[in-house]
Design a protein around this motif. Structure first.
Motif, short mmCIF file in Angstrom:
data_model
loop_
_atom_site.label_atom_id
_atom_site.label_comp_id
_atom_site.label_asym_id
_atom_site.label_seq_id
_atom_site.Cartn_x
_atom_site.Cartn_y
_atom_site.Cartn_z
N GLU A 66 3.47 -15.56 -14.02
CA GLU A 66 4.47 -14.46 -13.56
C GLU A 66 4.39 -14.14 -12.09
O GLU A 66 3.14 -13.66 -11.67
N PHE A 67 5.01 -14.59 -11.52
CA PHE A 67 5.21 -14.28 -10.06
C PHE A 67 5.11 -13.09 -9.39
O PHE A 67 4.56 -12.99 -8.10
N ASP A 68 5.57 -12.22 -10.09
CA ASP A 68 5.34 -10.34 -9.44
C ASP A 68 3.67 -10.34 -9.81
O ASP A 68 3.25 -9.10 -8.74
N GLU A 69 3.35 -10.15 -10.38
CA GLU A 69 1.55 -10.25 -10.48
C GLU A 69 0.23 -11.25 -9.77
O GLU A 69 -0.05 -10.59 -8.87
N ILE A 70 1.28 -12.64 -9.26
CA ILE A 70 0.91 -13.57 -8.20
C ILE A 70 0.64 -12.29 -6.70
O ILE A 70 -0.11 -12.33 -6.50
N LEU A 71 2.30 -11.72 -7.26
CA LEU A 71 1.86 -11.32 -5.61
C LEU A 71 1.48 -9.68 -4.87
O LEU A 71 0.91 -9.80 -4.75
N LYS A 72 1.35 -9.35 -6.87
CA LYS A 72 0.56 -7.99 -6.65
C LYS A 72 -1.41 -8.39 -6.26
O LYS A 72 -1.58 -7.36 -5.07
N THR A 73 -1.64 -9.31 -7.03
CA THR A 73 -2.92 -9.14 -6.46
C THR A 73 -3.37 -9.98 -5.37
O THR A 73 -4.28 -9.34 -4.77
N THR A 74 -2.24 -11.04 -4.18
CA THR A 74 -2.24 -11.19 -3.05
C THR A 74 -2.52 -9.92 -2.11
O THR A 74 -2.76 -10.52 -0.96
N VAL A 75 -1.55 -9.19 -2.50
CA VAL A 75 -1.39 -8.61 -1.30
C VAL A 75 -1.98 -7.61 -1.28
O VAL A 75 -3.42 -6.72 -0.26
N THR A 76 -3.00 -6.88 -2.98
CA THR A 76 -3.67 -6.28 -2.27
C THR A 76 -5.36 -6.90 -2.26
O THR A 76 -5.99 -5.77 -1.64
N GLU A 77 -5.60 -8.13 -2.23
CA GLU A 77 -6.97 -8.47 -1.89
C GLU A 77 -6.83 -8.98 -0.35
O GLU A 77 -7.52 -8.98 -0.12
N VAL A 78 -5.78 -9.35 0.11
CA VAL A 78 -5.77 -9.72 1.68
C VAL A 78 -5.99 -8.77 2.49
O VAL A 78 -6.54 -8.46 3.00
N ARG A 79 -5.07 -7.29 2.04
CA ARG A 79 -5.00 -5.58 2.39
C ARG A 79 -6.99 -5.70 2.52
O ARG A 79 -7.96 -5.35 3.20
N GLN A 80 -7.51 -5.16 1.13
CA GLN A 80 -9.02 -5.66 1.27
C GLN A 80 -9.72 -6.55 1.84
O GLN A 80 -10.55 -5.72 2.54
N PHE A 81 -9.64 -7.19 2.10
CA PHE A 81 -10.49 -8.79 3.07
C PHE A 81 -10.30 -8.34 4.90
O PHE A 81 -10.66 -7.97 4.63
N LEU A 82 -8.83 -7.69 5.37
CA LEU A 82 -8.56 -7.28 6.68
C LEU A 82 -8.78 -6.43 6.52
O LEU A 82 -9.39 -5.99 8.03
N GLN A 83 -9.26 -5.53 5.90
CA GLN A 83 -9.42 -4.29 6.34
C GLN A 83 -8.16 -3.14 6.84
O GLN A 83 -8.66 -2.79 7.93
N ASP A 136 -3.88 -1.48 7.08
CA ASP A 136 -3.72 -0.47 6.29
C ASP A 136 -2.13 -0.87 5.87
O ASP A 136 -2.30 -0.32 4.42
N ARG A 137 -1.47 -2.07 5.60
CA ARG A 137 -0.52 -2.54 4.87
C ARG A 137 -0.36 -4.08 4.47
O ARG A 137 -0.46 -3.89 5.69
N VAL A 138 0.15 -4.37 3.66
CA VAL A 138 0.46 -5.78 3.60
C VAL A 138 1.37 -5.18 2.27
O VAL A 138 1.33 -5.23 1.59
N LEU A 139 2.13 -7.06 2.99
CA LEU A 139 3.80 -6.68 2.21
C LEU A 139 3.91 -8.18 2.05
O LEU A 139 3.64 -8.99 3.39
N VAL A 140 4.97 -8.92 1.02
CA VAL A 140 5.62 -9.62 0.99
C VAL A 140 7.16 -9.39 0.73
O VAL A 140 7.56 -8.50 0.35
N PHE A 141 7.46 -10.25 2.10
CA PHE A 141 9.42 -9.40 2.37
C PHE A 141 9.61 -10.95 1.91
O PHE A 141 9.61 -11.81 2.50
N LYS A 142 11.09 -10.48 0.91
CA LYS A 142 11.73 -11.51 0.89
C LYS A 142 13.06 -11.72 1.44
O LYS A 142 13.58 -10.66 1.09
N LEU A 143 13.22 -13.41 1.98
CA LEU A 143 14.69 -12.60 2.70
C LEU A 143 15.68 -13.62 1.87
O LEU A 143 15.31 -14.53 0.51
N ASP A 144 16.89 -12.51 2.97
CA ASP A 144 18.35 -13.61 1.41
C ASP A 144 18.86 -14.36 2.37
O ASP A 144 18.54 -15.08 3.39
N SER A 145 19.97 -15.15 1.73
CA SER A 145 20.86 -16.23 3.14
C SER A 145 21.21 -15.92 4.28
O SER A 145 21.29 -16.60 4.81
N ALA A 146 21.24 -14.60 4.29
CA ALA A 146 21.81 -13.72 5.72
C ALA A 146 20.57 -13.45 6.04
O ALA A 146 20.65 -13.24 7.72
#
Length: 199
Positions: free
Chosen positions: A44-61, A63-73
């Motif tokens: 479940e890729f959505d779950e993987i992404l949620k886990t990643t941003v949450t854990e990374v923000r906690q580790f880095l201490q 304010d915001r961590v996000l995943v940005f998906k690019l389109d062809s443009a």
């Protein structure tokens, strides 16, 4: 006596510094292992992404961590986010990169990392600064996510409250996690294709 005391104090400071580095390295390795296990246990890729941003923000201490998906443009959408409550959410924002002209995508495609400790240090174009400021960003950290050697998106950390120097260990962590996310993308895509074929 004074010299001996100074030497002892310096040894203690060095030892404490090494212990702190080792502790930080251990935490980084544990986080990388934890997220890579999540990737391999879940398709479940959505779950993987949620886990990643949450854990990374906690580790880095930060304010915001996000995943940005690019389109062809080379525009895109924020598809996952963990943000501290004091700062605005940008989840599901569709972003058009009018400021991101030239070879920015090519450099990310080649694995380039961008770490800005202060967006107002004069190294960014005024357009880029204005773009980041609208999201309350003060320090910006961007790592590419590649799928099959193609630029799929970006793993981004924002520090909003003040400038922040990004550490080499943090760069290594985000680069490792971006590689794991690329692998997870391949796995999730292959799994979805198999499911479609079996219907």
């Amino acid at each position: 006596k004074r010299q001996g005391l100074c030497d002892t104090v310096n040894q203690v400071i060095t030892t404490v510094g090494l212990q702190h580095q080792l502790q930080h390295q251990l935490e980084r390795e544990q986080l990388t292992r934890h997220i890579s296990q999540q990737i391999h246990q879940s398709l479940e890729f959505d779950e993987i992404l949620k886990t990643t941003v949450t854990e990374v923000r906690q580790f880095l201490q930060t304010d915001r961590v996000l995943v940005f998906k690019l389109d062809s443009a080379r525009n895109g959408t924020v598809v996952a986010e963990s943000v501290a409550e004091d700062w605005q959410s940008v989840l599901y924002n569709q972003i058009q990169g009018a400021c991101f002209t030239g070879d920015y995508a090519t450099s990310y495609q080649q694995g380039r990392v961008m770490a800005k400790s202060d967006i107002y240090d004069g190294s960014l174009t005024p357009c880029h600064v204005e773009f980041l400021a609208q999201f309350q960003v003060r320090a910006n950290f961007v790592v590419p996510i590649l799928r099959n050697d193609h630029l799929w998106g970006l793993l981004i950390a924002h520090h909003c409250s003040a400038p922040r120097p990004w550490q080499a260990t943090e760069t290594e962590l985000l680069q490792q996690l971006a590689i794991h996310l690329g692998i997870a993308l391949q796995q999730a895509t292959a799994y979805a294709q198999l499911e479609q074929q079996s219907e």
